[in-house]
Design a protein around this motif. Structure first.
Motif, PDB file in Angstrom:
ATOM      1  N   ALA A  75       0.703  -1.607  -0.031  1.00 29.56           N
ATOM      2  CA  ALA A  75       0.256  -0.184   0.263  1.00 29.56           C
ATOM      3  C   ALA A  75       0.764   1.142  -0.370  1.00 29.56           C
ATOM      4  O   ALA A  75       2.374   1.403   0.079  1.00 29.56           O
ATOM      5  CB  ALA A  75      -0.750  -0.065   0.994  1.00 29.56           C
ATOM      6  N   SER A 102      -4.040   0.140  -2.317  1.00 34.47           N
ATOM      7  CA  SER A 102      -2.778  -1.230  -2.272  1.00 34.47           C
ATOM      8  C   SER A 102      -2.723  -0.233  -3.922  1.00 34.47           C
ATOM      9  O   SER A 102      -3.362  -0.292  -4.840  1.00 34.47           O
ATOM     10  CB  SER A 102      -4.156  -2.278  -3.030  1.00 34.47           C
ATOM     11  OG  SER A 102      -3.714  -3.117  -3.135  1.00 34.47           O
ATOM     12  N   ASP A 139      -9.946  -1.550  -2.368  1.00 32.42           N
ATOM     13  CA  ASP A 139      -8.898  -1.053  -1.781  1.00 32.42           C
ATOM     14  C   ASP A 139      -7.586  -0.117  -2.066  1.00 32.42           C
ATOM     15  O   ASP A 139      -7.139   0.112  -2.171  1.00 32.42           O
ATOM     16  CB  ASP A 139      -8.000  -2.467  -1.818  1.00 32.42           C
ATOM     17  CG  ASP A 139      -7.942  -3.972  -1.908  1.00 32.42           C
ATOM     18  OD1 ASP A 139      -8.951  -3.849  -0.724  1.00 32.42           O
ATOM     19  OD2 ASP A 139      -8.025  -4.244  -2.163  1.00 32.42           O
TER      20      ASP A 139
END
Length: 148
Positions: free
Chosen positions: A34, A52, A77
Motif C-alpha cells: 500500500a 493498495s 482497496d
C-alpha cells in the motif's frame, strides 16, 4: 504530549494501516503493498489518498475507457477524500469533515482520529467500527513526514 495544528501541517507519506479486531486479529487494511499521502494545510484543509498498489489495472488508457467491473475492482482497496479539519487539543483528536470522497456516502460526514506526532512520525487511530462480518475493530495508521 498535546498535538497542535503546527504539528500536523504538512505532507505525510503512508507507512501502514492495520485493522485491529477485538478478538486480537491484526491485518493490513490495504494488503501488503500500500501507499498514499495525507496532507494537512495551514488553512485547515485535509486530503487523503491511499490504497493498495496492486489493484487491478484497466485495459484502457484512462477512467473513461474502463468497464464498470474494472472501476469497482480498482476502487475496492482505495480511499480518497478531502475537506476541512478541526483539532481538539484536549483529546488529541482530529476530525476530517469530508466534502468530497471516492465513497459518496462519506460526503458530509466526519472521520475522527486520535493522533500523536513524535519527531517525523504521525500515528493515528480510528474510532471503533464494525466490520462487514460483525466484528468490532479500529484501524491504527502510521505516516512519515515528507521532508523538503
Amino acid at each position: 504530549m498535546t498535538t497542535t495544528i503546527t504539528d500536523l501541517v504538512g505532507a505525510w507519506r503512508f507507512v501502514s494501516a492495520e485493522e485491529v479486531f477485538a478478538d486480537g486479529e491484526r491485518r493490513a487494511q490495504f494488503g501488503p503493498n500500500a501507499d498514499g499521502y495525507l496532507s494537512y494545510s495551514a488553512n485547515g484543509i485535509v486530503t487523503a489518498v491511499l490504497g493498495s498498489t496492486t489493484r487491478p489495472a484497466s485495459g484502457g488508457a484512462g477512467p473513461e475507457s474502463a468497464t464498470d467491473a474494472e472501476v469497482v475492482a480498482m476502487a475496492r482497496d482505495f480511499i480518497a477524500y478531502g475537506g476541512p479539519f478541526t483539532l481538539d487539543p484536549e483529546t488529541d483528536t482530529v476530525t476530517h469533515h469530508i466534502d468530497i470522497a471516492l465513497f459518496p456516502g462519506w460526503q458530509g460526514g466526519e472521520q475522527v482520529r486520535t493522533f500523536t506526532v513524535h519527531d517525523d512520525i504521525l500515528r493515528g487511530r480510528t474510532l471503533q467500527a464494525v466490520s462487514p462480518d460483525g466484528r468490532s475493530l479500529h484501524v491504527e495508521l502510521t505516516w512519515s513526514r515528507v521532508l523538503a
